[in-house]
Write an enzyme that holds these catalytic residues in place. Structure first.
Site, PDB file in Angstrom:
ATOM      1  N   ASP A   6      33.639 -11.606 -20.555  1.00  0.00           N
ATOM      2  CA  ASP A   6      34.804 -10.772 -20.314  1.00  0.00           C
ATOM      3  C   ASP A   6      35.371 -11.100 -18.930  1.00  0.00           C
ATOM      4  O   ASP A   6      34.664 -11.633 -18.068  1.00  0.00           O
ATOM      5  CB  ASP A   6      34.367  -9.305 -20.393  1.00  0.00           C
ATOM      6  CG  ASP A   6      35.481  -8.344 -20.062  1.00  0.00           C
ATOM      7  OD1 ASP A   6      36.581  -8.506 -20.619  1.00  0.00           O
ATOM      8  OD2 ASP A   6      35.246  -7.434 -19.247  1.00  0.00           O
ATOM      9  N   ASP A   8      38.038  -8.754 -16.937  1.00  0.00           N
ATOM     10  CA  ASP A   8      38.242  -7.579 -16.085  1.00  0.00           C
ATOM     11  C   ASP A   8      36.957  -6.785 -15.903  1.00  0.00           C
ATOM     12  O   ASP A   8      36.297  -6.403 -16.884  1.00  0.00           O
ATOM     13  CB  ASP A   8      39.311  -6.674 -16.695  1.00  0.00           C
ATOM     14  CG  ASP A   8      40.694  -7.287 -16.622  1.00  0.00           C
ATOM     15  OD1 ASP A   8      40.957  -8.056 -15.676  1.00  0.00           O
ATOM     16  OD2 ASP A   8      41.521  -6.993 -17.513  1.00  0.00           O
ATOM     17  N   ASP A 167      31.571  -5.557 -19.396  1.00  0.00           N
ATOM     18  CA  ASP A 167      31.328  -4.216 -18.849  1.00  0.00           C
ATOM     19  C   ASP A 167      31.686  -3.103 -19.817  1.00  0.00           C
ATOM     20  O   ASP A 167      31.373  -1.933 -19.550  1.00  0.00           O
ATOM     21  CB  ASP A 167      32.153  -4.024 -17.571  1.00  0.00           C
ATOM     22  CG  ASP A 167      33.637  -3.892 -17.885  1.00  0.00           C
ATOM     23  OD1 ASP A 167      34.208  -2.822 -17.644  1.00  0.00           O
ATOM     24  OD2 ASP A 167      34.232  -4.865 -18.389  1.00  0.00           O
TER      25      ASP A 167
END
Length: 221
Positions: A6, A8, A167
């Site tokens: 990922d 961000d 996250d």
């Protein structure tokens, strides 16, 4: 090993960049601590509705009543302040130096996500970048991960040799599970409070990658 990462709040500090920008904007516009809190809540760490966030900014800070312009305004603020997390670039280089393949797999618009990658200098440290807007599908749909694996020439690889690292449990971990990969969750100090704990849980991306790559498989809370 194949690494699907990922962007961000995993490779780059998007939430931190937004909070810094919002703090400055509230100050410039003469807003209050309550205004800032409402703006940060509406952002939902980057997972909230962009139109809803724009509306909160307009209503709280007295911006012109133009939602698309407001969205572009806060996106520009994020781009200006975004930075890679400590140790991320060296971790990517170490993985690729060991012969592993690495792809960024991110939800978002092409201009914004590729802008972050360019600003943070990540493009030279990964083998592929897959952005949801460009592909017409977004995490948690596993098809975005399948596209990334195809770009890496790993469409038929044993999924136990693939890690999805991110996250967001509802997007990154869920997509990895749906695609049959192993999963690593970057907790940023949070506790995993749902069922089906990810294979690795660690507070930072650097630690998550190190644990996932380690033969010991030790998991941190």
């Amino acid at each position: 090993m194949i690494w699907l990462l990922d962007l961000d709040n995993t490779l780059v500090g998007r939430a931190e960049a937004f909070a810094s920008w919002a703090t400055g904007e509230v100050e410039v516009m003469g807003g209050s601590a309550g205004d800032l809190a409402a703006i940060l809540t509406a952002d939902e760490g980057g997972h909230g509705s962009k139109a809803a966030l724009a509306r909160v900014l307009i209503d709280r800070l007295g911006w012109d009543d133009d939602v698309p312009a407001a969205i572009e305004r806060f996106r520009a603020g994020i781009l200006e302040g975004v930075r890679p997390y400590d140790g991320v670039v060296s971790s990517l280089d170490a993985l690729r130096g060991a012969g592993d393949r690495v792809a960024v797999v991110t939800n978002g618009t092409s201009a914004q996500q590729r802008g972050k990658i360019a600003r943070c200098g990540l493009g030279d440290h990964v083998d592929a970048v897959v952005v949801s807007e460009e592909e017409g599908v977004a995490k948690p749909d596993p098809r975005l991960l399948e596209i990334a694996l195809d770009r890496l020439g790993a469409a038929d690889v044993d999924r136990q040799q693939v890690w999805m690292v991110g996250d967001a449990g509802h997007a990154d971990v869920a997509a990895g599970r749906a695609a049959g990969t192993r999963t690593a969750w970057v907790s940023h100090g949070r506790s995993w409070d749902g069922p089906d704990r990810p294979d690795v849980v660690a507070p930072t991306t650097r630690e998550a990658l190190a644990l996932a790559a380690s033969p010991s498989g030790v998991v941190l809370d």
